[in-house]
Scaffold this motif. Structure first.
Motif, PDB file in Angstrom:
ATOM      1  N   ALA A   6       0.853  -1.197   0.000  1.00  0.00           N
ATOM      2  CA  ALA A   6       0.000   0.000   0.000  1.00  0.00           C
ATOM      3  C   ALA A   6       0.882   1.237   0.000  1.00  0.00           C
ATOM      4  CB  ALA A   6      -0.899  -0.002   1.230  1.00  0.00           C
ATOM      5  N   ASN A  27       1.445   2.640  12.405  1.00  0.00           N
ATOM      6  CA  ASN A  27       1.643   1.529  11.479  1.00  0.00           C
ATOM      7  C   ASN A  27       3.033   0.942  11.647  1.00  0.00           C
ATOM      8  OD1 ASN A  27      -0.802   1.748   9.378  1.00  0.00           O
ATOM      9  ND2 ASN A  27      -0.135   3.788  10.003  1.00  0.00           N
ATOM     10  N   ARG A  46      -1.368  -2.608   4.111  1.00  0.00           N
ATOM     11  CA  ARG A  46      -2.336  -1.666   4.662  1.00  0.00           C
ATOM     12  C   ARG A  46      -1.653  -0.471   5.340  1.00  0.00           C
ATOM     13  NH1 ARG A  46      -7.593  -2.476   6.625  1.00  0.00           N
ATOM     14  NH2 ARG A  46      -8.053  -1.333   8.536  1.00  0.00           N
ATOM     15  N   GLU A  48      -2.889   2.811   7.736  1.00  0.00           N
ATOM     16  CA  GLU A  48      -4.006   3.476   8.408  1.00  0.00           C
ATOM     17  C   GLU A  48      -3.614   4.885   8.806  1.00  0.00           C
ATOM     18  OE1 GLU A  48      -5.392   1.384  11.815  1.00  0.00           O
ATOM     19  OE2 GLU A  48      -5.801  -0.444  10.673  1.00  0.00           O
ATOM     20  N   GLY A  76      -3.653   1.384  -3.854  1.00  0.00           N
ATOM     21  CA  GLY A  76      -4.471   0.502  -3.031  1.00  0.00           C
ATOM     22  C   GLY A  76      -5.924   0.920  -3.065  1.00  0.00           C
ATOM     23  N   VAL A  86      -7.986   4.701   5.222  1.00  0.00           N
ATOM     24  CA  VAL A  86      -7.179   3.483   5.069  1.00  0.00           C
ATOM     25  C   VAL A  86      -6.937   3.200   3.590  1.00  0.00           C
ATOM     26  CG1 VAL A  86      -6.996   1.049   5.647  1.00  0.00           C
ATOM     27  CG2 VAL A  86      -8.333   2.546   7.112  1.00  0.00           C
ATOM     28  N   TYR A  88      -5.446  -0.045   1.335  1.00  0.00           N
ATOM     29  CA  TYR A  88      -5.103  -1.443   1.588  1.00  0.00           C
ATOM     30  C   TYR A  88      -5.240  -2.245   0.294  1.00  0.00           C
ATOM     31  CZ  TYR A  88     -10.141  -2.190   1.400  1.00  0.00           C
ATOM     32  OH  TYR A  88     -11.443  -2.230   0.981  1.00  0.00           O
ATOM     33  N   TRP A  89      -4.631  -3.403   0.280  1.00  0.00           N
ATOM     34  CA  TRP A  89      -4.793  -4.341  -0.831  1.00  0.00           C
ATOM     35  C   TRP A  89      -5.534  -5.562  -0.304  1.00  0.00           C
ATOM     36  CZ3 TRP A  89      -4.313  -2.904  -5.620  1.00  0.00           C
ATOM     37  CH2 TRP A  89      -3.422  -1.867  -5.949  1.00  0.00           C
ATOM     38  N   ASP A  90      -6.599  -5.920  -1.036  1.00  0.00           N
ATOM     39  CA  ASP A  90      -7.419  -7.045  -0.605  1.00  0.00           C
ATOM     40  C   ASP A  90      -7.102  -8.316  -1.388  1.00  0.00           C
ATOM     41  OD1 ASP A  90      -9.066  -7.568   1.400  1.00  0.00           O
ATOM     42  OD2 ASP A  90     -10.899  -6.795   0.493  1.00  0.00           O
TER      43      ASP A  90
END
Lengths: 91, 330
Positions: A6, A27, A46, A48, A76, A86, A88-90
Protein backbone atom coordinates in the motif's frame (compact mmCIF):
# COMPACT_ATOMS: atom_id res chain seq x y z
CA UNK A 1 5.04 -8.99 -4.32
CA UNK A 2 5.07 -5.31 -5.15
CA UNK A 3 1.35 -5.21 -5.88
CA UNK A 4 0.56 -5.88 -2.24
CA UNK A 5 2.37 -2.78 -1.01
CA UNK A 6 0.00 0.00 0.00
CA UNK A 7 1.30 3.45 -0.90
CA UNK A 8 0.69 7.07 0.00
CA UNK A 9 2.61 10.01 -1.44
CA UNK A 10 2.17 13.26 0.46
CA UNK A 11 3.45 16.76 -0.13
CA UNK A 12 6.22 17.58 2.32
CA UNK A 13 4.36 20.44 3.99
CA UNK A 14 3.84 21.07 7.71
CA UNK A 15 0.56 19.16 7.55
CA UNK A 16 2.07 16.42 5.38
CA UNK A 17 4.92 15.88 7.83
CA UNK A 18 2.49 15.72 10.75
CA UNK A 19 0.40 13.10 8.94
CA UNK A 20 3.53 11.09 8.15
CA UNK A 21 4.51 11.28 11.81
CA UNK A 22 1.08 9.99 12.85
CA UNK A 23 1.27 7.16 10.31
CA UNK A 24 4.66 6.21 11.68
CA UNK A 25 3.20 5.93 15.19
CA UNK A 26 0.20 3.85 14.14
CA UNK A 27 1.64 1.53 11.48
CA UNK A 28 4.38 -0.77 12.57
CA UNK A 29 7.04 -1.44 9.98
CA UNK A 30 6.00 1.36 7.66
CA UNK A 31 8.72 2.68 5.34
CA UNK A 32 8.84 6.45 5.06
CA UNK A 33 11.13 7.97 2.46
CA UNK A 34 11.70 11.70 2.31
CA UNK A 35 12.02 12.82 -1.30
CA UNK A 36 12.42 16.41 -2.42
CA UNK A 37 9.06 18.07 -1.61
CA UNK A 38 7.41 14.69 -1.18
CA UNK A 39 7.03 12.03 1.48
CA UNK A 40 6.64 8.49 0.21
CA UNK A 41 4.94 6.09 2.60
CA UNK A 42 4.87 2.35 1.95
CA UNK A 43 3.72 -0.63 3.93
CA UNK A 44 2.79 -4.14 3.05
CA UNK A 45 -0.95 -4.66 2.82
CA UNK A 46 -2.34 -1.67 4.66
CA UNK A 47 -1.73 1.90 5.82
CA UNK A 48 -4.01 3.48 8.41
CA UNK A 49 -4.30 7.20 8.99
CA UNK A 50 -6.11 7.84 12.26
CA UNK A 51 -7.70 11.25 12.75
CA UNK A 52 -7.11 11.15 16.51
CA UNK A 53 -3.37 10.60 16.14
CA UNK A 54 -2.99 13.25 13.45
CA UNK A 55 -4.98 15.71 15.58
CA UNK A 56 -2.63 15.07 18.45
CA UNK A 57 0.49 15.60 16.35
CA UNK A 58 -0.95 18.70 14.69
CA UNK A 59 -2.35 20.19 17.89
CA UNK A 60 -5.75 20.85 16.33
CA UNK A 61 -8.80 18.92 15.15
CA UNK A 62 -8.05 17.16 11.88
CA UNK A 63 -10.58 15.73 9.46
CA UNK A 64 -9.57 12.77 7.25
CA UNK A 65 -10.93 14.71 4.26
CA UNK A 66 -8.07 17.16 4.75
CA UNK A 67 -5.73 14.42 3.58
CA UNK A 68 -6.76 15.29 0.02
CA UNK A 69 -5.07 18.68 0.39
CA UNK A 70 -1.62 17.11 0.61
CA UNK A 71 -2.17 13.83 -1.23
CA UNK A 72 -0.12 13.39 -4.42
CA UNK A 73 -0.78 9.76 -5.17
CA UNK A 74 -1.87 6.53 -3.61
CA UNK A 75 -1.74 2.82 -4.28
CA UNK A 76 -4.47 0.50 -3.03
CA UNK A 77 -8.15 0.47 -2.29
CA UNK A 78 -9.51 3.22 -0.11
CA UNK A 79 -11.79 3.16 2.87
CA UNK A 80 -12.62 6.39 4.60
CA UNK A 81 -14.87 7.51 7.43
CA UNK A 82 -14.85 10.31 10.01
CA UNK A 83 -12.14 8.71 12.12
CA UNK A 84 -9.91 6.96 9.64
CA UNK A 85 -8.46 6.90 6.15
CA UNK A 86 -7.18 3.48 5.07
CA UNK A 87 -5.41 2.32 1.89
CA UNK A 88 -5.10 -1.44 1.59
CA UNK A 89 -4.79 -4.34 -0.83
CA UNK A 90 -7.42 -7.05 -0.61
CA UNK A 91 -5.80 -9.40 -3.11
CA UNK B 1 19.07 13.04 -32.92
CA UNK B 2 17.51 11.72 -29.87
CA UNK B 3 17.18 13.79 -26.75
CA UNK B 4 17.11 12.02 -23.45
CA UNK B 5 15.93 13.84 -20.40
CA UNK B 6 17.41 12.02 -17.49
CA UNK B 7 16.02 12.25 -14.04
CA UNK B 8 18.38 12.41 -11.10
CA UNK B 9 17.36 12.68 -7.53
CA UNK B 10 19.56 14.75 -5.26
CA UNK B 11 19.64 13.50 -1.71
CA UNK B 12 19.98 16.43 0.71
CA UNK B 13 23.03 16.07 2.94
CA UNK B 14 20.81 16.32 5.95
CA UNK B 15 17.15 16.97 6.60
CA UNK B 16 17.24 19.35 9.52
CA UNK B 17 19.47 21.40 11.82
CA UNK B 18 22.26 19.91 13.91
CA UNK B 19 20.68 20.75 17.27
CA UNK B 20 17.51 18.90 16.26
CA UNK B 21 19.43 15.82 15.12
CA UNK B 22 21.30 15.87 18.44
CA UNK B 23 18.04 15.94 20.35
CA UNK B 24 16.14 13.28 18.40
CA UNK B 25 19.08 11.11 17.50
CA UNK B 26 17.98 10.79 13.89
CA UNK B 27 18.10 12.91 10.80
CA UNK B 28 14.43 13.27 10.00
CA UNK B 29 12.73 16.32 8.58
CA UNK B 30 11.55 18.25 11.65
CA UNK B 31 8.56 20.52 11.79
CA UNK B 32 9.18 24.27 11.69
CA UNK B 33 7.92 24.39 15.26
CA UNK B 34 10.54 21.93 16.46
CA UNK B 35 13.29 23.70 14.55
CA UNK B 36 12.33 27.09 15.92
CA UNK B 37 11.77 25.92 19.48
CA UNK B 38 14.32 23.43 20.69
CA UNK B 39 17.50 24.73 22.30
CA UNK B 40 17.24 28.12 20.67
CA UNK B 41 18.17 29.88 23.89
CA UNK B 42 21.82 30.63 24.70
CA UNK B 43 23.03 28.60 27.66
CA UNK B 44 26.66 29.50 28.27
CA UNK B 45 29.48 32.03 27.93
CA UNK B 46 27.56 35.08 29.13
CA UNK B 47 29.71 38.14 29.71
CA UNK B 48 28.30 39.17 33.06
CA UNK B 49 25.21 38.89 35.18
CA UNK B 50 22.41 41.39 34.59
CA UNK B 51 22.85 44.51 36.68
CA UNK B 52 19.16 44.56 37.49
CA UNK B 53 19.32 41.16 39.19
CA UNK B 54 22.92 40.14 39.80
CA UNK B 55 21.90 37.09 41.83
CA UNK B 56 20.81 35.38 38.59
CA UNK B 57 22.36 34.64 35.23
CA UNK B 58 20.65 36.39 32.33
CA UNK B 59 18.81 33.15 31.55
CA UNK B 60 18.40 31.32 34.81
CA UNK B 61 16.30 28.33 35.80
CA UNK B 62 16.34 29.47 39.43
CA UNK B 63 14.07 32.44 38.86
CA UNK B 64 11.14 30.11 39.57
CA UNK B 65 10.56 27.60 42.34
CA UNK B 66 9.29 25.08 39.80
CA UNK B 67 11.98 22.61 38.81
CA UNK B 68 12.15 21.02 35.38
CA UNK B 69 14.71 18.58 34.08
CA UNK B 70 14.14 19.93 30.59
CA UNK B 71 12.32 23.23 30.15
CA UNK B 72 11.76 22.36 26.51
CA UNK B 73 9.19 19.76 27.61
CA UNK B 74 6.71 22.59 28.04
CA UNK B 75 5.63 22.54 24.43
CA UNK B 76 2.73 24.36 22.89
CA UNK B 77 0.25 21.81 21.47
CA UNK B 78 -0.89 24.49 19.02
CA UNK B 79 2.65 24.41 17.57
CA UNK B 80 2.83 28.17 17.29
CA UNK B 81 5.94 29.58 15.74
CA UNK B 82 5.92 32.93 14.02
CA UNK B 83 4.36 31.81 10.74
CA UNK B 84 1.68 29.50 12.15
CA UNK B 85 0.73 32.01 14.84
CA UNK B 86 0.40 34.93 12.45
CA UNK B 87 -1.58 33.02 9.84
CA UNK B 88 -3.96 31.50 12.42
CA UNK B 89 -4.71 34.86 13.97
CA UNK B 90 -5.01 36.55 10.56
CA UNK B 91 -7.68 34.15 9.37
CA UNK B 92 -9.54 34.38 12.69
CA UNK B 93 -9.41 38.12 12.47
CA UNK B 94 -10.84 38.25 8.98
CA UNK B 95 -13.71 35.99 10.06
CA UNK B 96 -14.24 38.29 13.01
CA UNK B 97 -14.24 41.37 10.80
CA UNK B 98 -17.21 39.94 8.96
CA UNK B 99 -19.30 39.94 12.13
CA UNK B 100 -18.25 43.51 12.82
CA UNK B 101 -19.15 44.51 9.26
CA UNK B 102 -22.45 42.70 9.57
CA UNK B 103 -23.34 44.59 12.72
CA UNK B 104 -22.02 47.88 11.34
CA UNK B 105 -23.69 47.77 7.93
CA UNK B 106 -27.10 46.86 9.28
CA UNK B 107 -26.70 49.36 12.09
CA UNK B 108 -27.70 46.68 14.56
CA UNK B 109 -26.31 48.71 17.43
CA UNK B 110 -29.22 51.12 17.27
CA UNK B 111 -31.66 48.25 17.88
CA UNK B 112 -30.10 47.43 21.21
CA UNK B 113 -32.21 48.79 24.00
CA UNK B 114 -30.53 51.66 25.86
CA UNK B 115 -30.50 49.84 29.20
CA UNK B 116 -28.72 46.86 27.61
CA UNK B 117 -26.27 49.11 25.89
CA UNK B 118 -25.46 50.81 29.16
CA UNK B 119 -24.91 47.40 30.72
CA UNK B 120 -22.40 46.58 27.99
CA UNK B 121 -20.51 49.81 28.58
CA UNK B 122 -20.58 49.24 32.31
CA UNK B 123 -19.38 45.62 32.33
CA UNK B 124 -17.23 45.27 29.22
CA UNK B 125 -15.35 48.54 28.78
CA UNK B 126 -13.21 48.29 31.94
CA UNK B 127 -12.06 44.83 30.82
CA UNK B 128 -9.69 46.65 28.45
CA UNK B 129 -7.57 47.43 31.48
CA UNK B 130 -7.69 43.86 32.72
CA UNK B 131 -6.45 42.66 29.33
CA UNK B 132 -3.69 45.23 29.34
CA UNK B 133 -2.63 43.97 32.75
CA UNK B 134 -2.57 40.43 31.38
CA UNK B 135 -0.40 41.69 28.53
CA UNK B 136 2.11 43.19 30.98
CA UNK B 137 2.13 40.08 33.14
CA UNK B 138 2.83 37.80 30.20
CA UNK B 139 5.63 40.05 29.01
CA UNK B 140 7.08 39.82 32.54
CA UNK B 141 6.93 36.02 32.21
CA UNK B 142 8.74 36.23 28.86
CA UNK B 143 11.45 38.31 30.55
CA UNK B 144 12.12 35.84 33.30
CA UNK B 145 11.09 32.32 32.30
CA UNK B 146 13.57 29.73 31.08
CA UNK B 147 13.51 28.03 27.67
CA UNK B 148 12.23 29.08 24.27
CA UNK B 149 9.20 26.79 24.50
CA UNK B 150 7.63 28.87 27.29
CA UNK B 151 9.10 32.18 26.23
CA UNK B 152 7.73 32.22 22.74
CA UNK B 153 4.29 30.86 23.65
CA UNK B 154 3.97 33.49 26.41
CA UNK B 155 5.04 36.20 24.00
CA UNK B 156 2.33 35.16 21.55
CA UNK B 157 -0.10 35.08 24.45
CA UNK B 158 0.96 38.58 25.53
CA UNK B 159 0.29 39.84 22.01
CA UNK B 160 -3.08 38.10 22.07
CA UNK B 161 -4.00 39.97 25.22
CA UNK B 162 -3.12 43.31 23.67
CA UNK B 163 -5.30 42.22 20.75
CA UNK B 164 -8.15 41.42 23.13
CA UNK B 165 -7.93 44.90 24.66
CA UNK B 166 -8.09 46.33 21.14
CA UNK B 167 -10.95 44.02 20.28
CA UNK B 168 -12.99 45.30 23.23
CA UNK B 169 -12.12 48.87 22.27
CA UNK B 170 -13.34 48.28 18.71
CA UNK B 171 -16.53 46.74 20.01
CA UNK B 172 -17.30 49.62 22.36
CA UNK B 173 -16.64 52.15 19.61
CA UNK B 174 -18.91 50.28 17.21
CA UNK B 175 -21.71 50.09 19.75
CA UNK B 176 -21.39 53.70 20.86
CA UNK B 177 -21.14 55.16 17.36
CA UNK B 178 -17.48 56.07 17.93
CA UNK B 179 -18.11 57.86 21.19
CA UNK B 180 -14.58 58.00 22.61
CA UNK B 181 -15.87 59.28 25.94
CA UNK B 182 -17.24 55.74 26.58
CA UNK B 183 -13.65 54.52 26.81
CA UNK B 184 -12.81 57.26 29.29
CA UNK B 185 -15.85 56.34 31.35
CA UNK B 186 -14.69 52.73 31.36
CA UNK B 187 -11.28 53.77 32.65
CA UNK B 188 -12.96 55.91 35.30
CA UNK B 189 -14.99 52.85 36.36
CA UNK B 190 -11.86 50.70 36.52
CA UNK B 191 -10.19 53.34 38.69
CA UNK B 192 -13.00 54.25 41.05
CA UNK B 193 -16.21 52.25 40.71
CA UNK B 194 -16.47 50.06 43.78
CA UNK B 195 -17.30 46.83 41.93
CA UNK B 196 -14.09 46.94 39.89
CA UNK B 197 -11.72 47.69 42.76
CA UNK B 198 -11.32 44.07 43.83
CA UNK B 199 -10.22 42.97 40.38
CA UNK B 200 -8.02 46.02 39.98
CA UNK B 201 -6.29 45.24 43.25
CA UNK B 202 -5.83 41.60 42.28
CA UNK B 203 -4.30 42.62 38.93
CA UNK B 204 -2.08 45.31 40.39
CA UNK B 205 -0.89 42.99 43.15
CA UNK B 206 0.12 40.49 40.48
CA UNK B 207 2.48 43.04 38.88
CA UNK B 208 5.03 42.56 41.64
CA UNK B 209 5.17 38.75 41.41
CA UNK B 210 8.69 37.89 40.29
CA UNK B 211 8.59 34.12 39.93
CA UNK B 212 7.53 33.68 36.28
CA UNK B 213 5.64 30.41 36.77
CA UNK B 214 3.94 31.78 39.87
CA UNK B 215 2.75 34.64 37.70
CA UNK B 216 1.74 32.26 34.91
CA UNK B 217 -0.45 30.35 37.35
CA UNK B 218 -1.97 33.51 38.79
CA UNK B 219 -2.79 35.31 35.56
CA UNK B 220 -3.21 32.67 32.88
CA UNK B 221 -4.47 29.71 34.85
CA UNK B 222 -6.59 31.12 37.68
CA UNK B 223 -7.60 34.74 37.05
CA UNK B 224 -8.45 34.20 33.40
CA UNK B 225 -10.50 31.10 34.06
CA UNK B 226 -12.85 33.22 36.17
CA UNK B 227 -12.77 36.58 34.44
CA UNK B 228 -13.10 35.53 30.79
CA UNK B 229 -15.90 32.94 31.13
CA UNK B 230 -17.89 35.12 33.52
CA UNK B 231 -17.44 38.59 32.09
CA UNK B 232 -17.53 37.58 28.44
CA UNK B 233 -19.40 34.29 28.01
CA UNK B 234 -21.88 34.47 30.86
CA UNK B 235 -22.42 38.17 30.40
CA UNK B 236 -23.40 37.78 26.75
CA UNK B 237 -25.61 34.81 27.67
CA UNK B 238 -27.37 37.06 30.13
CA UNK B 239 -28.11 39.52 27.33
CA UNK B 240 -29.23 36.60 25.17
CA UNK B 241 -31.98 35.95 27.69
CA UNK B 242 -33.26 39.44 26.92
CA UNK B 243 -33.22 38.61 23.19
CA UNK B 244 -30.08 40.61 22.69
CA UNK B 245 -27.67 38.67 20.48
CA UNK B 246 -25.45 41.35 18.92
CA UNK B 247 -23.02 41.40 21.81
CA UNK B 248 -22.64 37.62 21.75
CA UNK B 249 -21.77 37.89 18.06
CA UNK B 250 -19.15 40.54 18.69
CA UNK B 251 -17.52 38.65 21.58
CA UNK B 252 -17.45 35.27 19.81
CA UNK B 253 -13.82 35.93 18.85
CA UNK B 254 -12.79 36.08 22.52
CA UNK B 255 -14.75 32.92 23.37
CA UNK B 256 -13.21 30.78 20.65
CA UNK B 257 -9.75 32.23 21.26
CA UNK B 258 -10.06 31.27 24.91
CA UNK B 259 -11.08 27.68 24.10
CA UNK B 260 -7.97 27.34 21.96
CA UNK B 261 -5.71 28.97 24.53
CA UNK B 262 -6.61 26.75 27.47
CA UNK B 263 -5.33 23.73 25.54
CA UNK B 264 -1.86 25.22 25.77
CA UNK B 265 -2.22 26.36 29.36
CA UNK B 266 -3.49 22.97 30.52
CA UNK B 267 -0.65 21.22 28.73
CA UNK B 268 1.94 23.37 30.51
CA UNK B 269 0.37 22.64 33.90
CA UNK B 270 0.09 18.94 33.13
CA UNK B 271 3.74 18.58 32.15
CA UNK B 272 4.94 20.51 35.20
CA UNK B 273 2.76 18.51 37.59
CA UNK B 274 3.91 15.24 36.04
CA UNK B 275 7.57 16.19 36.49
CA UNK B 276 7.60 15.85 40.29
CA UNK B 277 5.47 15.76 43.41
CA UNK B 278 7.20 18.92 44.65
CA UNK B 279 6.01 20.78 41.55
CA UNK B 280 2.54 19.40 42.00
CA UNK B 281 2.33 20.55 45.62
CA UNK B 282 3.66 23.96 44.76
CA UNK B 283 1.16 24.41 41.93
CA UNK B 284 -1.62 23.26 44.20
CA UNK B 285 -0.77 25.81 46.91
CA UNK B 286 -0.49 28.61 44.38
CA UNK B 287 -3.75 27.76 42.66
CA UNK B 288 -5.65 27.51 45.93
CA UNK B 289 -4.34 30.86 47.03
CA UNK B 290 -5.32 32.54 43.74
CA UNK B 291 -8.75 30.96 43.60
CA UNK B 292 -9.57 32.35 47.04
CA UNK B 293 -8.57 35.83 45.84
CA UNK B 294 -10.43 35.84 42.54
CA UNK B 295 -13.54 34.07 43.79
CA UNK B 296 -14.28 36.90 46.20
CA UNK B 297 -13.53 39.53 43.59
CA UNK B 298 -15.96 38.04 41.10
CA UNK B 299 -18.86 38.37 43.52
CA UNK B 300 -18.73 42.15 43.13
CA UNK B 301 -18.46 41.88 39.37
CA UNK B 302 -21.12 39.36 38.41
CA UNK B 303 -23.91 41.66 39.56
CA UNK B 304 -25.34 41.51 36.03
CA UNK B 305 -26.83 38.13 36.89
CA UNK B 306 -29.41 37.15 39.46
CA UNK B 307 -27.81 33.76 39.99
CA UNK B 308 -24.26 34.98 40.43
CA UNK B 309 -23.34 32.49 43.15
CA UNK B 310 -24.22 29.65 40.80
CA UNK B 311 -22.27 31.14 37.92
CA UNK B 312 -19.14 31.52 40.00
CA UNK B 313 -19.50 27.98 41.32
CA UNK B 314 -19.90 26.59 37.80
CA UNK B 315 -16.85 28.42 36.54
CA UNK B 316 -14.82 27.25 39.52
CA UNK B 317 -16.02 23.70 38.96
CA UNK B 318 -14.91 23.74 35.34
CA UNK B 319 -11.47 25.03 36.36
CA UNK B 320 -11.18 22.24 38.93
CA UNK B 321 -12.11 19.69 36.28
CA UNK B 322 -9.48 21.03 33.90
CA UNK B 323 -6.88 20.87 36.67
CA UNK B 324 -7.90 17.35 37.63
CA UNK B 325 -7.28 16.28 34.03
CA UNK B 326 -3.83 17.82 34.31
CA UNK B 327 -3.15 15.78 37.43
CA UNK B 328 -3.87 18.39 40.08
CA UNK B 329 -6.68 17.48 42.44
CA UNK B 330 -7.85 20.24 44.69
Amino acid sequence: MSSSVALLCLQATEDGRAIAQAIKEDNEGVIITNKPAMIQIEREGRIEVNASTVSEVLGREWDPEELQLVLISLGGQVEEDDEQFVVYWDN
Amino acid sequence: MELNIANIEIEPKRHTFGHIIERFGEDRPASRYEEAMYDAQPTESFHYRPQWEPEFEIYDKNRTQIKMEDWYDLLDPRKFHYMSYVSTRASQNSANEQSFDFVGKRELAQFIQPEHLNKVFEYLTPLRHYEYGANMNNLAIVDRVYGTAMMSACLFHAEDRLGMAQHITKMILLLSNNEVSKLDEGKENWLSSSKWQGLRKAVEDSFIVKDPIRLFVKQNVVFDSFVIPLMVNEFSKELFKENESTVAMLTEFITSWYEETIKWIDNVIQVMAKESDENKELLKTWIEEDISIIEKVMEDLTTFSESKENLILEVKESLLQRLAKSGINL
